[in-house]
Enzyme design. Structure first.
Site, PDB file in Angstrom:
ATOM      1  CE1 TYR A  37      88.194  -4.119  40.455  1.00 57.76           C
ATOM      2  CE2 TYR A  37      87.555  -6.292  39.633  1.00 57.76           C
ATOM      3  CZ  TYR A  37      88.514  -5.301  39.803  1.00 57.76           C
ATOM      4  OH  TYR A  37      89.768  -5.479  39.313  1.00 57.76           O
ATOM      5  CD  GLU A  38      81.893  -9.202  37.867  1.00 57.59           C
ATOM      6  OE1 GLU A  38      82.185 -10.246  37.290  1.00 57.59           O
ATOM      7  OE2 GLU A  38      80.880  -9.074  38.597  1.00 57.59           O
ATOM      8  CE1 TYR A  39      76.904  -0.099  35.036  1.00 58.82           C
ATOM      9  CE2 TYR A  39      78.418   1.452  36.097  1.00 58.82           C
ATOM     10  CZ  TYR A  39      77.338   1.207  35.274  1.00 58.82           C
ATOM     11  OH  TYR A  39      76.694   2.263  34.673  1.00 58.82           O
ATOM     12  CG  ASP A  40      83.217   0.832  39.130  1.00 58.47           C
ATOM     13  OD1 ASP A  40      82.166   1.337  38.711  1.00 58.47           O
ATOM     14  OD2 ASP A  40      83.580   0.873  40.325  1.00 58.47           O
ATOM     15  CD  GLU A 117      50.284   6.486  37.720  1.00 57.08           C
ATOM     16  OE1 GLU A 117      51.029   5.500  37.660  1.00 57.08           O
ATOM     17  OE2 GLU A 117      50.265   7.364  36.851  1.00 57.08           O
ATOM     18  CE  LYS A 119      48.946  15.746  42.630  1.00 57.43           C
ATOM     19  NZ  LYS A 119      50.156  16.421  43.013  1.00 57.43           N
ATOM     20  CG  ASP A 121      55.100  15.954  47.364  1.00 57.62           C
ATOM     21  OD1 ASP A 121      54.896  16.842  46.507  1.00 57.62           O
ATOM     22  OD2 ASP A 121      55.104  16.171  48.589  1.00 57.62           O
ATOM     23  CD  GLU A 175      55.729  14.780  39.996  1.00 54.75           C
ATOM     24  OE1 GLU A 175      55.187  14.910  38.871  1.00 54.75           O
ATOM     25  OE2 GLU A 175      55.480  15.514  40.966  1.00 54.75           O
ATOM     26  CE1 TYR A 227      52.486  12.930  34.733  1.00 53.89           C
ATOM     27  CE2 TYR A 227      53.767  12.628  36.727  1.00 53.89           C
ATOM     28  CZ  TYR A 227      53.257  13.449  35.745  1.00 53.89           C
ATOM     29  OH  TYR A 227      53.522  14.784  35.779  1.00 53.89           O
ATOM     30  CE  LYS A 345      47.523  17.739  47.179  1.00 51.60           C
ATOM     31  NZ  LYS A 345      48.064  18.795  46.383  1.00 51.60           N
ATOM     32  CB  CYS A 439      80.332  25.352  73.615  1.00 56.31           C
ATOM     33  SG  CYS A 439      79.875  23.617  73.660  1.00 56.31           S
ATOM     34  CB  CYS A 442      82.990  22.542  76.709  1.00 53.54           C
ATOM     35  SG  CYS A 442      83.243  23.515  75.213  1.00 53.54           S
ATOM     36  CB  CYS A 457      81.692  24.082  70.251  1.00 53.09           C
ATOM     37  SG  CYS A 457      82.942  23.856  71.517  1.00 53.09           S
ATOM     38  CB  CYS A 462      83.861  20.472  73.031  1.00 54.81           C
ATOM     39  SG  CYS A 462      82.111  20.429  73.474  1.00 54.81           S
TER      40      CYS A 462
HETATM   41  S1  IVH Z   1      48.831  12.477  35.581  1.00 53.42           S
HETATM   42  C1  IVH Z   1      47.784  16.798  34.447  1.00 53.42           C
HETATM   43  N1  IVH Z   1      49.854  11.037  37.446  1.00 53.42           N
HETATM   44  O1  IVH Z   1      50.691  16.201  39.796  1.00 53.42           O
HETATM   45  C2  IVH Z   1      48.227  15.769  33.524  1.00 53.42           C
HETATM   46  N2  IVH Z   1      50.255  13.370  37.522  1.00 53.42           N
HETATM   47  O2  IVH Z   1      49.093  18.503  40.549  1.00 53.42           O
HETATM   48  C3  IVH Z   1      48.094  14.385  34.044  1.00 53.42           C
HETATM   49  N3  IVH Z   1      51.666  14.052  39.428  1.00 53.42           N
HETATM   50  O3  IVH Z   1      51.755  18.310  37.233  1.00 53.42           O
HETATM   51  C4  IVH Z   1      48.973  14.118  35.153  1.00 53.42           C
HETATM   52  N4  IVH Z   1      51.958  12.054  40.262  1.00 53.42           N
HETATM   53  O4  IVH Z   1      53.357  16.466  37.902  1.00 53.42           O
HETATM   54  C5  IVH Z   1      49.723  12.274  36.967  1.00 53.42           C
HETATM   55  N5  IVH Z   1      50.712   9.587  39.037  1.00 53.42           N
HETATM   56  C6  IVH Z   1      50.580  10.818  38.549  1.00 53.42           C
HETATM   57  C7  IVH Z   1      51.183  11.933  39.178  1.00 53.42           C
HETATM   58  C8  IVH Z   1      50.989  13.199  38.630  1.00 53.42           C
HETATM   59  C9  IVH Z   1      52.253  13.334  40.405  1.00 53.42           C
HETATM   60  C10 IVH Z   1      51.809  15.523  39.323  1.00 53.42           C
HETATM   61  C11 IVH Z   1      52.019  16.041  37.940  1.00 53.42           C
HETATM   62  C12 IVH Z   1      51.114  17.221  37.795  1.00 53.42           C
HETATM   63  C13 IVH Z   1      50.714  17.477  39.207  1.00 53.42           C
HETATM   64  C14 IVH Z   1      49.381  18.133  39.256  1.00 53.42           C
END
Ligand code: IVH
Length: 701
Positions: A37-40, A117, A119, A121, A175, A227, A345, A439, A442, A457, A462
């Site tokens: 509310y305050e933010y708004d 780190e 990856k 998706d 990402e 990243y 992966k 359906c 029913c 339906c 139903c």
């Molecule tokens: S580093 C390639 N770190 O994976 C340049 N990429 O399959 C260095 N991705 O196009 C990328 N998490 O979009 C890096 N922690 C992460 C990532 C990451 C996802 C993606 C990135 C890249 C794709 C390659």
């Protein structure tokens, strides 16, 4: 500049900084300091000032996040340096080989640090800050040239539009993702509205970014994780670790590295501890770690794989990067991948099963959803025994038949689905599956609405629709009657104890005790749980009613607008269309329900039996209503019905006497007004036409 104007300008800057700080606290740290509310209030204040001084609107004001007008197409922009892809590893040996290749290339005996780190998706994005201002956001595209999706990226609230103390040029790569929870909600919304559902969070994130209408993107709640640095001017980093620390310091969203631990073993213990404290915020989990050897990377890889399902977003592996950036420069790249990074992966979580049967479920909107009943199978540690087939088109596209061997996948880690059919294993004599033409619950007629893929339906009575509506009514996000689960709902309906929502609120413990296997304690729990739900937020209450197209977000918008159930029940089309999120489709659906006497009676009965919604929008101070104490007699014909107009007048604080007298303040006269208009003229009472009425309302605000 006038002194006053100068002060207003300073005020605008102050509000922008303040709002940006709250965006960061809320969307990055998950640690809000003020209420919505305050933010708004701050936001509205800024909007008003920007409206007053349009010349001062700036492209990096927080008000620009709501999403501007739709675009015709995205501008193509060349990356200053190409956005590469990664080479993949799939097991321990691949990881060691990669590390060895790096060592040989660098011709060093020294230990090489690998910054690791998850990856993510999602989809790769490059943010470009020039002198601290977010100017462009470019998709990877073909690696050389991408699309500028800046209008959409600005709607991602965790991405700052302005950086303090920033260099001349700062390119940040990262990402864009959608959290699993947001993905589930989005698909529920798509499904409810007859729109196609997304297969997984990655597609949903990509689809949301490629939207030409930023207002849609703004509703998708996307996230971003930085990243890697791109081209820089005025700033330098010596390592990935340094970059990672800078990101968090600069207020940019990143996964963060855990600097407080010395070894991978400590990292694992500490992260496990944090995860076991369920309430942990994502910003507390620093999931990146700088490994000292390929063995540590292997340990990191197995650990992240183990905990991946506990994370709020999908990951499909880990990325290991040579930590030192001077080494990265020396390593360079080969074809389209860097020599300094590698993606390890995880094995995809799929497995084979057999379709024993296909059943059709009827949802609360009447939608028919085909579900494959499977030979139970283990998919990534979870036993799956059924999987959604979405709709007829999907069944046809994949040609799923009873008896087929199919590949099952837990899309988005949550909803199992059939990916494909192993055609070679198809038994003889099977035939394509067709959804029933009536359906299954029913026997009523089913139909497909224009532009939809689902069959529904059409029988409003139903039993399945009612049963599912009650399940929705009691569900966690609606009235949250936690002790009334699906099985209890079914029993209550079967035994004739519940045939409307409000029946729940008059249930007696003795009645429950007559149900199958119902013990004293459970019966008390149920009654208590029902009682606890008697004061829902108004938005939950509206959501629980299950009005078509009124999902959580729309319910919340309605609740912001109407300050009581009574006010909602007499809502006019005009009032509904005034609400930001509500278009003709939703408003028609709401009005359709409001014309349905049994719906209105049921809502009133809910109040009578003791449900008291808590209103989000405090009832306006009656003294401040624009027509407070003004008596207006409405006569003649208008575009809207007289009843609608009277409702509006009353909502604005006025009264609508049925006859004209000296106490009447105005007569609102439409076409073919007769005796009342004459009387007004005789008594010298001001007569308004529609425009005059509107001016009166505006002017007195
Ligand atoms: S580093 C390639 N770190 O994976 C340049 N990429 O399959 C260095 N991705 O196009 C990328 N998490 O979009 C890096 N922690 C992460 C990532 C990451 C996802 C993606 C990135 C890249 C794709 C390659």
């Amino acid at each position: 500049m006038e002194k006053e104007e100068k002060m207003e300008k300073e005020k605008i800057e102050e509000l922008r900084t303040e709002i940006a700080r709250h965006d960061y606290l809320y969307h990055v740290l998950d640690q809000p300091e003020i209420s919505d509310y305050e933010y708004d209030k701050l936001f509205t204040q800024l909007l008003q000032l920007e409206k007053q001084y349009p010349n001062w609107v700036s492209s990096n004001s927080p008000t620009q996040r709501v999403g501007g007008a739709p675009l015709d197409s995205f501008e193509k922009i060349e990356h200053r340096t190409p956005m590469l892809s990664l080479q993949n590893s799939y097991d321990e040996e691949d990881i060691s080989d990669f590390s060895e290749r790096v060592r040989q290339f660098l011709k060093t005996k020294e230990a090489i640090e690998f910054f690791c780190e998850p990856k993510f998706d999602g989809l790769a994005m490059e943010l470009i800050y020039e002198n601290g201002s977010l100017e462009n956001a470019i998709t990877r595209g073909n690696g050389q040239v991408g699309e500028n999706v800046i209008s959409n990226v600005k709607t991602i609230k965790s991405i700052p539009l302005k950086l303090q103390k920033a260099p001349k040029l700062l390119e940040i790569r990262g990402e864009v993702i959608m959290l699993k929870e947001d993905f589930k909600n989005l698909n529920a919304f798509q499904d409810e509205n007859g729109l196609s559902v997304f297969a997984n969070p990655r597609n949903a994130a990509a689809g949301s970014i490629r939207q030409l209408d930023p207002r849609i993107t703004a509703k998708r709640n996307l996230k971003f994780f930085a990243y890697a640095p791109g081209v820089l001017d005025g700033i330098e980093f010596r390592s990935q670790s340094e970059f990672s620390d800078y990101i968090l310091k600069a207020g940019l969203p990143g996964i963060g590295q855990n600097n407080s631990v010395q070894s991978i073993n400590e990292f694992i213990t500490e992260t496990e501890k944090l995860l076991s404290q369920k309430a942990t915020k994502l910003s507390d989990l620093k999931l990146a770690f700088c490994c000292q050897s390929s063995d540590e990377v292997i340990q990191y890889y197995h650990f992240i794989n183990k905990i991946r399902h506990q994370l709020p977003f999908d990951i499909d592996g880990i990325v290991m990067k040579v930590n030192r950036l001077d080494y990265q420069d020396r390593l360079g790249f080969i074809s389209r991948s860097p020599r300094w990074a590698n993606a390890a992966k995880f094995q995809p979580e799929q497995s084979l099963s057999m379709v024993k049967d296909i059943v059709v479920q009827v949802g609360r909107t009447g939608a028919l959803t085909p579900v494959a009943i499977l030979e139970p199978t283990n998919v990534g540690g979870v036993i799956v025994s059924n999987a959604t087939l979405h709709n007829q088109e999907e069944i046809q596209r994949k040609d799923v038949r009873i008896g087929d061997t199919v590949v099952i996948q837990r899309a988005g880690d949550v909803i199992p689905e059939v990916v494909s059919v192993v055609k070679e294993k198809r038994p003889d004599g099977s035939s394509p599956y067709l959804l029933p033409t009536i359906c299954p619950e029913c026997g009523g007629p089913v139909e497909k609405n224009e532009g939809e893929v689902v069959l529904r339906c059409t029988n409003q009575l139903c039993p399945a629709i009612f049963r599912e509506s009650v399940k929705h009514f009691v569900s966690r996000r609606a009235m949250n009657i936690d002790k009334v689960g699906e099985k209890i709902v079914e029993q209550l309906i079967r035994e004739g104890l519940v045939s409307t929502f409000s029946d729940l609120y008059v249930l007696k413990k003795e009645q429950l005790l007559k149900l199958d296997r119902m013990a004293e304690k459970s019966a008390s729990n149920i009654i208590e749980s029902i009682d606890r739900s008697r004061t829902p937020d108004f938005s939950r209450f509206l959501f629980a009613l299950g009005i078509r197209f009124v999902g959580e977000q729309t319910a919340s918008s309605l609740a912001q607008h109407f300050s009581s159930v009574d006010e909602f029940l007499v809502a006019t089309e005009e009032a509904l269309l005034q609400i930001d999120d509500i278009g003709p489709k939703v408003s028609q659906s709401v009005l359709h329900q409001l014309k349905n006497a049994s719906f209105v009676n049921e809502v009133r009965r809910l109040i009578t039996v003791g449900v008291h919604p808590v209103y989000e929008r405090p009832t306006s101070n009656p003294d401040e209503l624009p027509l407070k104490g003004v008596a207006i007699v409405v006569t003649g014909t208008f575009e809207q019905s007289r009843d609608e107009i009277k409702t509006k007048i009353k909502r604005l604080g006025g009264t609508c006497p049925s006859s004209v007298s000296k106490k009447t303040n105005y007569v609102l006269a439409g076409e073919a007004a007769g005796s009342k208009l004459k009387k007004a003229n005789e008594l010298g009472i001001p007569v308004l036409n529609w425009d005059g009425f509107e001016n009166l309302v505006k002017g007195s605000k």
